[in-house]
Design an enzyme around this catalytic site. Sequence first.
Site, PDB file in Angstrom:
ATOM      1  N   ASP A  10       8.561   3.916   7.564  1.00 51.33           N
ATOM      2  CA  ASP A  10       8.270   3.781   6.145  1.00 51.33           C
ATOM      3  C   ASP A  10       6.840   3.211   6.039  1.00 51.33           C
ATOM      4  O   ASP A  10       6.306   2.679   7.014  1.00 51.33           O
ATOM      5  CB  ASP A  10       9.289   2.814   5.519  1.00 51.33           C
ATOM      6  N   ASP A  12       5.168   1.612   2.643  1.00 48.65           N
ATOM      7  CA  ASP A  12       5.010   0.455   1.764  1.00 48.65           C
ATOM      8  C   ASP A  12       5.988  -0.651   2.140  1.00 48.65           C
ATOM      9  O   ASP A  12       7.202  -0.449   2.139  1.00 48.65           O
ATOM     10  CB  ASP A  12       5.213   0.866   0.303  1.00 48.65           C
ATOM     11  N   GLY A  54       6.328   5.960  -7.978  1.00 48.19           N
ATOM     12  CA  GLY A  54       5.537   5.376  -9.060  1.00 48.19           C
ATOM     13  C   GLY A  54       5.818   5.991 -10.420  1.00 48.19           C
ATOM     14  O   GLY A  54       5.924   5.275 -11.427  1.00 48.19           O
ATOM     15  N   LYS A  55       5.949   7.301 -10.474  1.00 49.78           N
ATOM     16  CA  LYS A  55       6.219   7.959 -11.768  1.00 49.78           C
ATOM     17  C   LYS A  55       7.609   7.563 -12.268  1.00 49.78           C
ATOM     18  O   LYS A  55       7.805   7.262 -13.452  1.00 49.78           O
ATOM     19  CB  LYS A  55       6.109   9.491 -11.625  1.00 49.78           C
ATOM     20  N   GLU A  56       8.559   7.549 -11.337  1.00 49.34           N
ATOM     21  CA  GLU A  56       9.927   7.153 -11.679  1.00 49.34           C
ATOM     22  C   GLU A  56       9.955   5.701 -12.140  1.00 49.34           C
ATOM     23  O   GLU A  56      10.708   5.329 -13.043  1.00 49.34           O
ATOM     24  CB  GLU A  56      10.837   7.346 -10.460  1.00 49.34           C
ATOM     25  N   HIS A  83      -0.133   7.939 -13.611  1.00 50.35           N
ATOM     26  CA  HIS A  83       0.114   7.787 -12.177  1.00 50.35           C
ATOM     27  C   HIS A  83      -1.058   8.303 -11.346  1.00 50.35           C
ATOM     28  O   HIS A  83      -1.408   7.721 -10.313  1.00 50.35           O
ATOM     29  CB  HIS A  83       1.425   8.482 -11.776  1.00 50.35           C
ATOM     30  N   THR A 123       8.117   8.359   3.736  1.00 44.82           N
ATOM     31  CA  THR A 123       7.810   7.438   2.641  1.00 44.82           C
ATOM     32  C   THR A 123       7.961   8.105   1.286  1.00 44.82           C
ATOM     33  O   THR A 123       7.865   9.326   1.159  1.00 44.82           O
ATOM     34  CB  THR A 123       6.368   6.891   2.774  1.00 44.82           C
TER      35      THR A 123
HETATM   36  C1  XBP Z   1       7.561   3.046  -1.889  1.00 41.49           C
HETATM   37  C2  XBP Z   1       7.574   3.406  -3.293  1.00 41.49           C
HETATM   38  C3  XBP Z   1       6.334   3.907  -3.908  1.00 41.49           C
HETATM   39  C4  XBP Z   1       5.236   2.854  -3.989  1.00 41.49           C
HETATM   40  C5  XBP Z   1       4.134   3.291  -4.918  1.00 41.49           C
HETATM   41  O1  XBP Z   1       8.921   2.975  -1.436  1.00 41.49           O
HETATM   42  O2  XBP Z   1       8.588   3.323  -3.941  1.00 41.49           O
HETATM   43  O3  XBP Z   1       6.650   4.327  -5.208  1.00 41.49           O
HETATM   44  O4  XBP Z   1       5.780   1.669  -4.519  1.00 41.49           O
HETATM   45  O5  XBP Z   1       3.597   4.528  -4.554  1.00 41.49           O
HETATM   46  P1  XBP Z   1       9.281   3.125   0.109  1.00 41.49           P
HETATM   47  P2  XBP Z   1       3.490   5.745  -5.596  1.00 41.49           P
HETATM   48  O6  XBP Z   1       8.512   2.068   0.842  1.00 41.49           O
HETATM   49  O7  XBP Z   1      10.756   2.870   0.170  1.00 41.49           O
HETATM   50  O8  XBP Z   1       8.943   4.524   0.545  1.00 41.49           O
HETATM   51  O9  XBP Z   1       2.970   5.180  -6.875  1.00 41.49           O
HETATM   52  O10 XBP Z   1       2.550   6.713  -4.947  1.00 41.49           O
HETATM   53  O11 XBP Z   1       4.871   6.314  -5.763  1.00 41.49           O
HETATM   54 MG    MG Z   2       9.191   0.402   1.902  1.00 42.66          MG
END
Ligand code: XBP
Ligand code: MG
Length: 258
Positions: A10, A12, A54-56, A83, A123
């Site tokens: 993963d 983030d 992010g959009k969600e 976004h 991710t």
């Molecule tokens: C990561 C996310 C992403 C980031 C933001 O989750 O949920 O939405 O927070 O990135 P994970 P974006 O680590 O479980 O994959 O705005 O590009 O979605």
């Molecule tokens: Mg994560």
Amino acid sequence: MPQLEALVFDVDGTLADTERDGHRPAFNRAFADAGLDWHWTVELYGELLRVTGGKERIRYYLNHFNTAFAPPADLDAFVADLHRAKTGHYTAMLVDGAIPLRPGVRRLLDEARAAGIRLAIATTTTPENVTALIGSALPDGAIDWFDVIGAGDIVPDKKPAPDIYVWVLEHLAISAAAAVAFEDSANGVASAAAAGFANIVVTTNDYTRGQDFTAASVVLDALGEPGAPADVVAGEPPASGFVDLDYLRRLLAAGVPA
Ligand code: XBP
Ligand code: MG
């Protein structure tokens, strides 16, 4: 007994602590650019992280935390524009090398590459963000260290749905039994487990500590480093004090959740 063939990371919260001081301020800058008075505090963002993508997450905010906002007629386009601006701010931030990899990540990537273990990414974040983080925190060309990069809208349903891990396994052309997933959140663990992973290493952070990691093999505060051992929350502690290939091969052999 399956041999260890791949490590699937993963991004983030796992490769780097990107949420609080990376994604969150990038969202806030995009809101300000658009003339919106929205501000996602550290605390509120913790609530919003319940939803991946992010959009969600913006939609979840509007539906649950800012119901007074009168949405424009084309909400999809509005959210997509916000976004896109957020991704611009986030990737610009990373160009400055502002967010380092978490302890032990670089060491484990190097050890895996030296041993011919394949690397992959699974991710929810936008693909540009992965390229930006890898480009900022690792040497030039490091994006090619990863055989498969599954990111963002490439699959219909984001974590905790299994889609992204299933997609990555298909593209690696291996079974989940030959791989280890690295995650930081309950949504990520649920996704990997639903895709068939029995070997899941969780490194917690401020936003995810205390979440339900029942399906994980081991839960630690970090991967650990020589001289800076990881704290183990659940599961078998690594004898060396840090997660290395020897430890991961033992996990695979044991094959049981913590
Ligand atoms: C990561 C996310 C992403 C980031 C933001 O989750 O949920 O939405 O927070 O990135 P994970 P974006 O680590 O479980 O994959 O705005 O590009 O979605
Ligand atoms: Mg994560």
